[in-house]
Write a protein that holds these residues in place. Sequence first.
Motif, PDB file in Angstrom:
ATOM      1  N   PHE A 120       0.858  -1.177   0.000  1.00  0.00           N
ATOM      2  CA  PHE A 120       0.000   0.000   0.000  1.00  0.00           C
ATOM      3  C   PHE A 120       0.895   1.228   0.000  1.00  0.00           C
ATOM      4  O   PHE A 120       1.866   1.291   0.753  1.00  0.00           O
ATOM      5  CB  PHE A 120      -0.918   0.005   1.228  1.00  0.00           C
ATOM      6  CG  PHE A 120      -1.927  -1.113   1.198  1.00  0.00           C
ATOM      7  CD1 PHE A 120      -3.191  -0.902   0.678  1.00  0.00           C
ATOM      8  CD2 PHE A 120      -1.599  -2.371   1.664  1.00  0.00           C
ATOM      9  CE1 PHE A 120      -4.114  -1.928   0.626  1.00  0.00           C
ATOM     10  CE2 PHE A 120      -2.508  -3.412   1.614  1.00  0.00           C
ATOM     11  CZ  PHE A 120      -3.768  -3.195   1.099  1.00  0.00           C
ATOM     12  N   ASP A 121       0.573   2.208  -0.852  1.00  0.00           N
ATOM     13  CA  ASP A 121       1.356   3.437  -0.911  1.00  0.00           C
ATOM     14  C   ASP A 121       1.327   4.175   0.413  1.00  0.00           C
ATOM     15  O   ASP A 121       2.335   4.664   0.896  1.00  0.00           O
ATOM     16  CB  ASP A 121       0.826   4.365  -2.008  1.00  0.00           C
ATOM     17  CG  ASP A 121       1.155   3.871  -3.400  1.00  0.00           C
ATOM     18  OD1 ASP A 121       2.283   3.368  -3.599  1.00  0.00           O
ATOM     19  OD2 ASP A 121       0.293   3.976  -4.284  1.00  0.00           O
ATOM     20  N   GLU A 122       0.142   4.268   0.986  1.00  0.00           N
ATOM     21  CA  GLU A 122      -0.021   5.011   2.239  1.00  0.00           C
ATOM     22  C   GLU A 122       0.080   4.052   3.422  1.00  0.00           C
ATOM     23  O   GLU A 122      -0.487   2.961   3.393  1.00  0.00           O
ATOM     24  CB  GLU A 122      -1.377   5.710   2.265  1.00  0.00           C
ATOM     25  CG  GLU A 122      -1.545   6.764   1.190  1.00  0.00           C
ATOM     26  CD  GLU A 122      -0.527   7.882   1.306  1.00  0.00           C
ATOM     27  OE1 GLU A 122      -0.246   8.329   2.442  1.00  0.00           O
ATOM     28  OE2 GLU A 122      -0.003   8.307   0.261  1.00  0.00           O
ATOM     29  N   PRO A 123       0.789   4.451   4.473  1.00  0.00           N
ATOM     30  CA  PRO A 123       0.911   3.605   5.658  1.00  0.00           C
ATOM     31  C   PRO A 123      -0.445   3.308   6.302  1.00  0.00           C
ATOM     32  O   PRO A 123      -1.395   4.084   6.183  1.00  0.00           O
ATOM     33  CB  PRO A 123       1.777   4.433   6.602  1.00  0.00           C
ATOM     34  CG  PRO A 123       2.515   5.376   5.718  1.00  0.00           C
ATOM     35  CD  PRO A 123       1.571   5.677   4.590  1.00  0.00           C
ATOM     36  N   GLU A 124      -0.487   2.183   6.984  1.00  0.00           N
ATOM     37  CA  GLU A 124      -1.664   1.754   7.730  1.00  0.00           C
ATOM     38  C   GLU A 124      -1.363   1.837   9.222  1.00  0.00           C
ATOM     39  O   GLU A 124      -0.250   2.165   9.626  1.00  0.00           O
ATOM     40  CB  GLU A 124      -2.031   0.313   7.331  1.00  0.00           C
ATOM     41  CG  GLU A 124      -2.389   0.137   5.865  1.00  0.00           C
ATOM     42  CD  GLU A 124      -3.730   0.747   5.502  1.00  0.00           C
ATOM     43  OE1 GLU A 124      -4.604   0.837   6.381  1.00  0.00           O
ATOM     44  OE2 GLU A 124      -3.900   1.129   4.334  1.00  0.00           O
ATOM     45  N   GLY A 125      -2.338   1.481  10.044  1.00  0.00           N
ATOM     46  CA  GLY A 125      -2.171   1.514  11.493  1.00  0.00           C
ATOM     47  C   GLY A 125      -1.672   0.214  12.083  1.00  0.00           C
ATOM     48  O   GLY A 125      -1.585   0.085  13.301  1.00  0.00           O
ATOM     49  N   VAL A 126      -1.364  -0.767  11.242  1.00  0.00           N
ATOM     50  CA  VAL A 126      -0.770  -2.036  11.681  1.00  0.00           C
ATOM     51  C   VAL A 126       0.667  -2.064  11.182  1.00  0.00           C
ATOM     52  O   VAL A 126       1.022  -1.320  10.264  1.00  0.00           O
ATOM     53  CB  VAL A 126      -1.572  -3.248  11.137  1.00  0.00           C
ATOM     54  CG1 VAL A 126      -2.934  -3.344  11.806  1.00  0.00           C
ATOM     55  CG2 VAL A 126      -1.714  -3.185   9.621  1.00  0.00           C
TER      56      VAL A 126
ATOM     57  N   LYS B 269      -0.983   5.897  12.149  1.00  0.00           N
ATOM     58  CA  LYS B 269      -0.351   5.299  10.980  1.00  0.00           C
ATOM     59  C   LYS B 269       1.156   5.153  11.204  1.00  0.00           C
ATOM     60  O   LYS B 269       1.793   5.995  11.845  1.00  0.00           O
ATOM     61  CB  LYS B 269      -0.603   6.147   9.722  1.00  0.00           C
ATOM     62  CG  LYS B 269      -2.077   6.386   9.420  1.00  0.00           C
ATOM     63  CD  LYS B 269      -2.881   5.106   9.314  1.00  0.00           C
ATOM     64  CE  LYS B 269      -4.337   5.376   9.018  1.00  0.00           C
ATOM     65  NZ  LYS B 269      -5.225   4.290   9.365  1.00  0.00           N
ATOM     66  N   VAL B 270       1.728   4.098  10.655  1.00  0.00           N
ATOM     67  CA  VAL B 270       3.166   3.854  10.718  1.00  0.00           C
ATOM     68  C   VAL B 270       3.881   4.977   9.946  1.00  0.00           C
ATOM     69  O   VAL B 270       3.380   5.406   8.894  1.00  0.00           O
ATOM     70  CB  VAL B 270       3.481   2.473  10.086  1.00  0.00           C
ATOM     71  CG1 VAL B 270       4.977   2.238   9.964  1.00  0.00           C
ATOM     72  CG2 VAL B 270       2.809   1.357  10.878  1.00  0.00           C
ATOM     73  N   PRO B 271       5.019   5.481  10.438  1.00  0.00           N
ATOM     74  CA  PRO B 271       5.747   6.511   9.684  1.00  0.00           C
ATOM     75  C   PRO B 271       6.075   6.031   8.263  1.00  0.00           C
ATOM     76  O   PRO B 271       6.403   4.857   8.050  1.00  0.00           O
ATOM     77  CB  PRO B 271       7.020   6.722  10.508  1.00  0.00           C
ATOM     78  CG  PRO B 271       6.643   6.311  11.897  1.00  0.00           C
ATOM     79  CD  PRO B 271       5.662   5.180  11.731  1.00  0.00           C
ATOM     80  N   ALA B 272       6.000   6.941   7.298  1.00  0.00           N
ATOM     81  CA  ALA B 272       6.125   6.589   5.877  1.00  0.00           C
ATOM     82  C   ALA B 272       7.443   5.874   5.560  1.00  0.00           C
ATOM     83  O   ALA B 272       7.454   4.886   4.824  1.00  0.00           O
ATOM     84  CB  ALA B 272       5.973   7.838   5.011  1.00  0.00           C
TER      85      ALA B 272
END
Length: 199
Positions: free
Chosen positions: A82-88, A173-176
């Motif tokens: 996924f381009d954008e980070p998730e919360g996992v 969200k996890v840092p990019a």
Amino acid sequence: MSVEQSDYVKRLPVGERIALPEGGIPFWDVFPYEGDVRIKVLDEPVLPEPPRAGEDGRDCPGCLDDEGPTLWSDDHWKLRGFDEPEGVPAQVVLLSRGHWDLHEMPAERAAELGVMIQRVERAVMSLDGIARVHVNRWGDGGSHFHIWFIARPAGMLQMRGTCLPLWGDVLPKVPAGEWRETNRRIALALSEGGGTAHV
């Protein structure tokens, strides 16, 4: 697909308020919400159902590679991030390269599927701090075969089980940069067993 309501659907309390079952999911220690929760009223069934993305074989996101970067691939499978980070800590999707759903998949690909699930889980587990990898298949959004792999962080027992995707939706969200490095490490770990890492 049938345009007639099944006996099961006919028995559903459509349009009525449903009481929370005692001991149901909102009472589990892994449920991420607290406070007053109530069940939505069921809408009337929609039959025939509208087509899923790519159902007609055209403009299929799974075929077009337009829903996130391909991290790894071989002749029959591809792994998307996924381009954008998730919360996992990590989340990836395994797709068939051919345009099939599970029930249409050729026997040769179906026979490989168990091995691929194991390979992807091992690649995600190779990351630091992962206790479990949740493997999920829903298939209501798109007709192209895909399976989700969602990493549960070690020690976070409250995130066990079926509510992990809900936690992932509400956590920071996890840092990019960390997210990109996680995707890179998963792709490289998977490529150790064959195929090509695209990172």
